[in-house]
Motif scaffolding. Sequence first.
Motif, PDB file in Angstrom:
ATOM      1  N   ILE A 106       0.618  -1.423   0.384  1.00 19.08           N
ATOM      2  CA  ILE A 106      -0.322   0.025   0.011  1.00 19.08           C
ATOM      3  C   ILE A 106       1.073   1.545  -0.078  1.00 19.08           C
ATOM      4  O   ILE A 106       1.050   2.128  -0.928  1.00 19.08           O
ATOM      5  N   VAL A 107       1.660   1.326   0.557  1.00 19.12           N
ATOM      6  CA  VAL A 107       2.942   2.148   0.888  1.00 19.12           C
ATOM      7  C   VAL A 107       3.228   2.946  -0.666  1.00 19.12           C
ATOM      8  O   VAL A 107       3.424   4.111  -0.906  1.00 19.12           O
ATOM      9  N   ARG A 108       3.544   1.574  -1.119  1.00 17.63           N
ATOM     10  CA  ARG A 108       4.905   1.005  -2.293  1.00 17.63           C
ATOM     11  C   ARG A 108       3.163   2.565  -3.691  1.00 17.63           C
ATOM     12  O   ARG A 108       3.576   3.329  -3.925  1.00 17.63           O
ATOM     13  N   ARG A 109       1.944   1.958  -3.615  1.00 19.44           N
ATOM     14  CA  ARG A 109       1.502   2.448  -4.153  1.00 19.44           C
ATOM     15  C   ARG A 109       0.474   3.646  -4.638  1.00 19.44           C
ATOM     16  O   ARG A 109       0.392   4.532  -5.376  1.00 19.44           O
ATOM     17  N   LEU A 110       0.937   4.137  -2.663  1.00 21.55           N
ATOM     18  CA  LEU A 110       0.415   5.484  -2.603  1.00 21.55           C
ATOM     19  C   LEU A 110       1.350   6.159  -2.808  1.00 21.55           C
ATOM     20  O   LEU A 110       1.841   8.327  -3.015  1.00 21.55           O
ATOM     21  N   ASP A 111       3.049   5.810  -3.125  1.00 17.84           N
ATOM     22  CA  ASP A 111       3.940   6.799  -3.412  1.00 17.84           C
ATOM     23  C   ASP A 111       4.546   7.345  -1.563  1.00 17.84           C
ATOM     24  O   ASP A 111       4.894   8.344  -1.614  1.00 17.84           O
ATOM     25  N   ALA A 112       3.634   6.696  -0.873  1.00 17.95           N
ATOM     26  CA  ALA A 112       4.171   7.517   0.559  1.00 17.95           C
ATOM     27  C   ALA A 112       5.671   6.404   1.625  1.00 17.95           C
ATOM     28  O   ALA A 112       6.907   6.236   0.460  1.00 17.95           O
ATOM     29  N   THR A 113       6.319   7.895   2.272  1.00 16.47           N
ATOM     30  CA  THR A 113       7.600   7.163   2.857  1.00 16.47           C
ATOM     31  C   THR A 113       7.043   6.663   4.550  1.00 16.47           C
ATOM     32  O   THR A 113       6.083   6.603   4.102  1.00 16.47           O
ATOM     33  N   CYS A 114       8.580   6.346   5.006  1.00 12.80           N
ATOM     34  CA  CYS A 114       8.157   5.861   6.559  1.00 12.80           C
ATOM     35  C   CYS A 114       7.666   7.330   7.256  1.00 12.80           C
ATOM     36  O   CYS A 114       7.657   6.497   8.629  1.00 12.80           O
ATOM     37  N   SER A 115       8.353   8.191   6.739  1.00 10.46           N
ATOM     38  CA  SER A 115       7.834   9.439   7.752  1.00 10.46           C
ATOM     39  C   SER A 115       7.108  10.327   6.805  1.00 10.46           C
ATOM     40  O   SER A 115       6.179  11.729   7.768  1.00 10.46           O
ATOM     41  N   SER A 116       5.744   9.690   5.777  1.00 11.00           N
ATOM     42  CA  SER A 116       4.435  10.136   5.934  1.00 11.00           C
ATOM     43  C   SER A 116       3.176  10.347   7.086  1.00 11.00           C
ATOM     44  O   SER A 116       3.512   9.121   7.930  1.00 11.00           O
ATOM     45  N   ALA A 117       2.509  10.820   7.308  1.00 12.64           N
ATOM     46  CA  ALA A 117       1.456  11.077   8.011  1.00 12.64           C
ATOM     47  C   ALA A 117       0.581  10.017   7.356  1.00 12.64           C
ATOM     48  O   ALA A 117      -0.689  10.520   7.490  1.00 12.64           O
ATOM     49  N   LEU A 118       1.440   8.594   7.561  1.00 13.72           N
ATOM     50  CA  LEU A 118       0.623   7.953   6.703  1.00 13.72           C
ATOM     51  C   LEU A 118       0.323   6.631   8.372  1.00 13.72           C
ATOM     52  O   LEU A 118       1.221   6.172   9.063  1.00 13.72           O
TER      53      LEU A 118
END
Length: 292
Positions: A221-233
């Motif tokens: 899911i993180v990859r698909r959203l192009d998020a990172t471990c620092s995102s507010a997610l």
Amino acid sequence: MKIATRSSKLAIAQVQLLIDSLKDENLDFEIKKLITEGDKKSADGQNLFDKAHFVEDIEDSLISKESDVAVHSLKDMSSIDRDGLEIFAAIAHPFRNDVLVYRDGVSLSDLTRLHIGTSSLRRKRQCKFFLGNENCSEIRGNIDTRLMKLHKGEFDAIILARAGIERLQFNENYIDLNFLPAIGQGVIAIQCRSDDQETKNKLSKIRNEELQQCIETERYIVRRLDATCSSALSIKANLSNECLNVDLEIYGKETFLSKSISSEIGSQPEVLDKLIDEIISEGGLQLLNENN
């Protein structure tokens, strides 16, 4: 077996958990303690840097074959595996949630008024939305450094992962927070070279396929959203009664998006893609971009 790790107390405790889990009297263990680029930046008081700096030096040790295994906190890792490496096994703490650690004498009767220390954008936004508290300040350093700052009176309370507190057996005042955790929080990632079958054979006794599936779900899911471990997610996946359950929240500046799904094992790729499409259509990417 040569094990590469950061040199913090928590990192060493996590290596010991791996050794204890393997329970192999025929294995000799050598622990290679590394001071990573992230450790150096944090010690210098730098706040804005990629968490990958806590990981890359340790991975280099694997790639150069100076080490056989690397032990990481999964929440510090990228969702994309480095070429030639993989997370082959993992050890999860029973509790993946955050805790609010507070000083002696601090009243919890009004959480909105506490001065809270956290360097995580996710936790700051969660404090705003779920505690009604916007009085959060930056705090850096490993767990014992943060606790020292708390007890010196720089903060009324700080937010930490329950897993870290308990793995270090610290005796602190804390209350559980029902926030969704960071991706991979509370999970120790055991990484090795993809072509190192000998090491994989040694690690296979602690490999948990259900846990591996949950880890990969969160990372996908993180990859698909192009998020990172620092995102507010926040994402938490678990398997129960032959179903994969996923809870997700994305925190913007003024609002947040919350989604939950459940799917039968085997149908999760389609269900996850549908979830991601819904997140995008409901403005989830815009919320993620508000974190920059």
